[in-house]
Design a protein around this motif. Structure first.
Motif, PDB file in Angstrom:
ATOM      1  N   ASP A   1       0.827  -1.215   0.000  1.00 51.23           N
ATOM      2  CA  ASP A   1       0.000   0.000   0.000  1.00 51.23           C
ATOM      3  C   ASP A   1       0.857   1.259   0.000  1.00 51.23           C
ATOM      4  O   ASP A   1       0.539   2.245  -0.692  1.00 51.23           O
ATOM      5  CB  ASP A   1      -0.924  -0.004   1.226  1.00 51.23           C
ATOM      6  CG  ASP A   1      -1.967  -1.102   1.154  1.00 51.23           C
ATOM      7  OD1 ASP A   1      -2.234  -1.585   0.029  1.00 51.23           O
ATOM      8  OD2 ASP A   1      -2.507  -1.485   2.215  1.00 51.23           O
ATOM      9  N   LEU A   2       1.970   1.246   0.764  1.00 48.77           N
ATOM     10  CA  LEU A   2       2.855   2.407   0.804  1.00 48.77           C
ATOM     11  C   LEU A   2       3.473   2.664  -0.562  1.00 48.77           C
ATOM     12  O   LEU A   2       3.543   3.817  -1.025  1.00 48.77           O
ATOM     13  CB  LEU A   2       3.938   2.189   1.850  1.00 48.77           C
ATOM     14  CG  LEU A   2       4.961   3.331   2.004  1.00 48.77           C
ATOM     15  CD1 LEU A   2       4.247   4.620   2.402  1.00 48.77           C
ATOM     16  CD2 LEU A   2       6.025   2.950   3.026  1.00 48.77           C
ATOM     17  N   ILE A   3       3.927   1.592  -1.206  1.00 47.50           N
ATOM     18  CA  ILE A   3       4.514   1.744  -2.546  1.00 47.50           C
ATOM     19  C   ILE A   3       3.474   2.279  -3.520  1.00 47.50           C
ATOM     20  O   ILE A   3       3.762   3.168  -4.343  1.00 47.50           O
ATOM     21  CB  ILE A   3       5.082   0.397  -3.029  1.00 47.50           C
ATOM     22  CG1 ILE A   3       6.262  -0.019  -2.151  1.00 47.50           C
ATOM     23  CG2 ILE A   3       5.512   0.485  -4.489  1.00 47.50           C
ATOM     24  CD1 ILE A   3       6.779  -1.405  -2.444  1.00 47.50           C
ATOM     25  N   LEU A   4       2.252   1.748  -3.431  1.00 46.68           N
ATOM     26  CA  LEU A   4       1.203   2.213  -4.334  1.00 46.68           C
ATOM     27  C   LEU A   4       0.870   3.682  -4.085  1.00 46.68           C
ATOM     28  O   LEU A   4       0.617   4.443  -5.032  1.00 46.68           O
ATOM     29  CB  LEU A   4      -0.050   1.356  -4.148  1.00 46.68           C
ATOM     30  CG  LEU A   4       0.048  -0.096  -4.642  1.00 46.68           C
ATOM     31  CD1 LEU A   4      -1.222  -0.865  -4.301  1.00 46.68           C
ATOM     32  CD2 LEU A   4       0.288  -0.137  -6.147  1.00 46.68           C
ATOM     33  N   VAL A   5       0.893   4.105  -2.815  1.00 54.13           N
ATOM     34  CA  VAL A   5       0.637   5.513  -2.513  1.00 54.13           C
ATOM     35  C   VAL A   5       1.703   6.401  -3.139  1.00 54.13           C
ATOM     36  O   VAL A   5       1.403   7.457  -3.723  1.00 54.13           O
ATOM     37  CB  VAL A   5       0.571   5.718  -0.985  1.00 54.13           C
ATOM     38  CG1 VAL A   5       0.588   7.206  -0.653  1.00 54.13           C
ATOM     39  CG2 VAL A   5      -0.683   5.067  -0.413  1.00 54.13           C
ATOM     40  N   VAL A   6       2.952   5.972  -3.022  1.00 53.00           N
ATOM     41  CA  VAL A   6       4.050   6.752  -3.617  1.00 53.00           C
ATOM     42  C   VAL A   6       3.888   6.813  -5.128  1.00 53.00           C
ATOM     43  O   VAL A   6       4.101   7.867  -5.760  1.00 53.00           O
ATOM     44  CB  VAL A   6       5.410   6.142  -3.231  1.00 53.00           C
ATOM     45  CG1 VAL A   6       6.550   6.847  -3.975  1.00 53.00           C
ATOM     46  CG2 VAL A   6       5.629   6.251  -1.727  1.00 53.00           C
ATOM     47  N   VAL A   7       3.524   5.685  -5.731  1.00 52.99           N
ATOM     48  CA  VAL A   7       3.342   5.662  -7.184  1.00 52.99           C
ATOM     49  C   VAL A   7       2.186   6.556  -7.604  1.00 52.99           C
ATOM     50  O   VAL A   7       2.272   7.307  -8.590  1.00 52.99           O
ATOM     51  CB  VAL A   7       3.108   4.218  -7.662  1.00 52.99           C
ATOM     52  CG1 VAL A   7       2.714   4.190  -9.135  1.00 52.99           C
ATOM     53  CG2 VAL A   7       4.365   3.377  -7.444  1.00 52.99           C
ATOM     54  N   TYR A   8       1.095   6.492  -6.836  1.00 55.46           N
ATOM     55  CA  TYR A   8      -0.049   7.339  -7.161  1.00 55.46           C
ATOM     56  C   TYR A   8       0.297   8.826  -7.038  1.00 55.46           C
ATOM     57  O   TYR A   8      -0.228   9.664  -7.780  1.00 55.46           O
ATOM     58  CB  TYR A   8      -1.231   7.008  -6.238  1.00 55.46           C
ATOM     59  CG  TYR A   8      -1.961   5.737  -6.604  1.00 55.46           C
ATOM     60  CD1 TYR A   8      -2.260   5.441  -7.928  1.00 55.46           C
ATOM     61  CD2 TYR A   8      -2.342   4.842  -5.622  1.00 55.46           C
ATOM     62  CE1 TYR A   8      -2.916   4.269  -8.259  1.00 55.46           C
ATOM     63  CE2 TYR A   8      -3.003   3.664  -5.941  1.00 55.46           C
ATOM     64  CZ  TYR A   8      -3.283   3.379  -7.270  1.00 55.46           C
ATOM     65  OH  TYR A   8      -3.935   2.214  -7.585  1.00 55.46           O
ATOM     66  N   LEU A   9       1.201   9.159  -6.101  1.00 52.16           N
ATOM     67  CA  LEU A   9       1.529  10.567  -5.838  1.00 52.16           C
ATOM     68  C   LEU A   9       2.816  11.011  -6.531  1.00 52.16           C
ATOM     69  O   LEU A   9       3.393  12.034  -6.161  1.00 52.16           O
ATOM     70  CB  LEU A   9       1.671  10.788  -4.325  1.00 52.16           C
ATOM     71  CG  LEU A   9       0.404  10.537  -3.490  1.00 52.16           C
ATOM     72  CD1 LEU A   9       0.705  10.736  -2.016  1.00 52.16           C
ATOM     73  CD2 LEU A   9      -0.729  11.456  -3.921  1.00 52.16           C
ATOM     74  N   TRP A  10       3.309  10.254  -7.532  1.00 50.50           N
ATOM     75  CA  TRP A  10       4.589  10.618  -8.135  1.00 50.50           C
ATOM     76  C   TRP A  10       4.602  12.031  -8.732  1.00 50.50           C
ATOM     77  O   TRP A  10       5.629  12.711  -8.674  1.00 50.50           O
ATOM     78  CB  TRP A  10       4.986   9.578  -9.197  1.00 50.50           C
ATOM     79  CG  TRP A  10       4.131   9.576 -10.450  1.00 50.50           C
ATOM     80  CD1 TRP A  10       3.057   8.839 -10.706  1.00 50.50           C
ATOM     81  CD2 TRP A  10       4.335  10.391 -11.613  1.00 50.50           C
ATOM     82  NE1 TRP A  10       2.529   9.111 -11.930  1.00 50.50           N
ATOM     83  CE2 TRP A  10       3.310  10.055 -12.531  1.00 50.50           C
ATOM     84  CE3 TRP A  10       5.272  11.357 -11.984  1.00 50.50           C
ATOM     85  CZ2 TRP A  10       3.196  10.656 -13.769  1.00 50.50           C
ATOM     86  CZ3 TRP A  10       5.164  11.952 -13.232  1.00 50.50           C
ATOM     87  CH2 TRP A  10       4.132  11.607 -14.117  1.00 50.50           C
ATOM     88  N   PRO A  11       3.521  12.546  -9.311  1.00 41.70           N
ATOM     89  CA  PRO A  11       3.598  13.936  -9.798  1.00 41.70           C
ATOM     90  C   PRO A  11       3.865  14.921  -8.657  1.00 41.70           C
ATOM     91  O   PRO A  11       4.656  15.852  -8.800  1.00 41.70           O
ATOM     92  CB  PRO A  11       2.229  14.167 -10.434  1.00 41.70           C
ATOM     93  CG  PRO A  11       1.696  12.806 -10.727  1.00 41.70           C
ATOM     94  CD  PRO A  11       2.206  11.954  -9.621  1.00 41.70           C
ATOM     95  N   VAL A  12       3.232  14.718  -7.536  1.00 46.06           N
ATOM     96  CA  VAL A  12       3.434  15.609  -6.391  1.00 46.06           C
ATOM     97  C   VAL A  12       4.868  15.497  -5.879  1.00 46.06           C
ATOM     98  O   VAL A  12       5.515  16.493  -5.533  1.00 46.06           O
ATOM     99  CB  VAL A  12       2.426  15.280  -5.276  1.00 46.06           C
ATOM    100  CG1 VAL A  12       2.672  16.163  -4.053  1.00 46.06           C
ATOM    101  CG2 VAL A  12       1.001  15.438  -5.771  1.00 46.06           C
ATOM    102  N   VAL A  13       5.377  14.249  -5.852  1.00 48.61           N
ATOM    103  CA  VAL A  13       6.745  14.044  -5.380  1.00 48.61           C
ATOM    104  C   VAL A  13       7.736  14.769  -6.300  1.00 48.61           C
ATOM    105  O   VAL A  13       8.676  15.426  -5.826  1.00 48.61           O
ATOM    106  CB  VAL A  13       7.056  12.535  -5.312  1.00 48.61           C
ATOM    107  CG1 VAL A  13       8.524  12.305  -4.977  1.00 48.61           C
ATOM    108  CG2 VAL A  13       6.169  11.855  -4.272  1.00 48.61           C
ATOM    109  N   LEU A  14       7.535  14.673  -7.609  1.00 48.24           N
ATOM    110  CA  LEU A  14       8.435  15.350  -8.545  1.00 48.24           C
ATOM    111  C   LEU A  14       8.383  16.866  -8.373  1.00 48.24           C
ATOM    112  O   LEU A  14       9.423  17.549  -8.418  1.00 48.24           O
ATOM    113  CB  LEU A  14       8.061  14.966  -9.989  1.00 48.24           C
ATOM    114  CG  LEU A  14       8.373  13.521 -10.408  1.00 48.24           C
ATOM    115  CD1 LEU A  14       7.944  13.287 -11.852  1.00 48.24           C
ATOM    116  CD2 LEU A  14       9.874  13.237 -10.255  1.00 48.24           C
TER     117      LEU A  14
END
Length: 338
Positions: free
Chosen positions: A275-288
């Motif tokens: 779930d944590l990995i999926l959250v990071v993947v879902y939020l990759w635009p925000v992370v960038l």
């Protein structure tokens, strides 16, 4: 002349007497008919009361007001084959199930309904196949004689997490409605017989009004009887089927519970990491975007920090120079030296 006058008075008296006689006869006939209707109605009411008492006694003999023990509720009572045929029992059940093979389990449930000669009264489906969260709600009507075998077949189709059953004895209510129907049918036959004997339009209209009321009650009680017959003949089974990734544990011994606890803990850890990995993947635009802002802002932050340090050092240097520039105070003469 006098003789003619007497003759005229005699004729008038005879006419008046004839009119009064006819009126009296009509009134007597009307009163006699009304009395007949009243007597017949009273006799009918008395007979109805006797019929109703007879059926009530029959109801009591059939077990009116009796109750089943808790042992019966969990064993033989919920099996229609073990109940007296004279009883009117309504069986209902609610089953919650889960499965990892949704399509196979759903097909097995539908086959179980068909094999039990039942039918699906309602169906509600939803969820997503991609996420593995599909569900189906069934309301099945099963013949009472196949109620127990159907529950067994349904339980073998998937993992049953809960099962609630109920049995309602409606024998007394059924016999009561049956008695009322018999009494109303008898009343209708009597009113039809009276209608054939009616001599005036007013009497016929009165009988037809009563027949209309009786017919309305007959239709109402007939509908209740059909509904109860349907509820007794067909049991209602509500089924909730849920697609899951892992079945709910059903361990009973300590060893099985320990193994399931360890397995569930590891599974929970893996699911949390996923779930944590999926959250990071879902939020990759925000992370960038956040990383880009930090990269752009970092030099500016460093320069600002350097300027603050320089200003602070300049203030300290100026303060030190001011202290050094101040003249030294002359020494005061010692009063003890003369």
């Amino acid at each position: 002349m006098k003789h003619a006058t007497l003759s005229r008075f005699a004729s008038l008296a005879a006419s008046a007497a004839l009119a009064l006689s006819l009126a009296a006869c009509g009134s007597t006939s009307r009163s006699t008919y009304s009395a007949a209707v009243s007597n017949d109605t009273a006799a009918f009411s008395s007979q109805d009361a006797g019929d109703y008492e007879y059926y009530s006694a029959e109801s009591a003999a059939a077990g009116e007001g009796s109750s089943f023990s808790s042992d019966d509720l969990t064993s033989s009572m919920l099996d229609p084959s073990t109940v007296e045929s004279s009883r009117k029992i309504v069986y209902n059940a609610s089953v919650r199930m889960e499965t990892t093979d949704y399509d196979t389990t759903r097909a097995a449930l539908q086959e179980a309904v068909t094999a039990a000669n039942g039918y699906l009264e309602s169906t509600d489906q939803g969820g997503s196949k991609d996420s593995g969260s599909r569900y189906t709600y069934y309301t099945a009507r099963i013949p009472a004689e196949n109620y127990r075998s159907f529950l067994t077949a349904a339980g073998e189709a998937g993992n049953v997490t809960s099962l609630n059953e109920s049995a309602q004895d409606i024998t007394a209510e059924y016999v009561d409605v049956e008695a009322r129907l018999k009494a109303l049918n008898d009343q209708r036959d009597r009113l039809n017989a009276l209608a054939d004997k009616a001599e005036t339009t007013a009497d016929l209209l009165e009988i037809e009004s009563q027949l209309s009321d009786v017919q309305y009650q007959l239709e109402s009680y007939t509908g209740q009887m059909r509904l109860m017959d349907n509820q007794v003949r067909y049991s209602t089974v509500d089924i909730s089927l849920q697609e899951v990734q892992v079945l709910t544990p059903t361990a009973t011994t300590f060893g099985e519970k320990f193994v399931e606890a360890v397995t569930s803990g590891w599974r929970g850890f893996v699911d949390g990491a996923e779930d944590l990995i999926l959250v990071v993947v879902y939020l990759w635009p925000v992370v960038l975007i956040v990383l880009a802002i930090l990269l752009v802002a970092r030099p500016a932050l460093k320069r600002r920090k350097a300027r603050r340090a320089e200003k602070k050092q300049a203030k300290l240097a100026a303060k030190a120079a001011a202290v050094q520039a101040q003249p030294a105070e002359p020494a005061k003469p010692d009063d003890t030296v003369k």
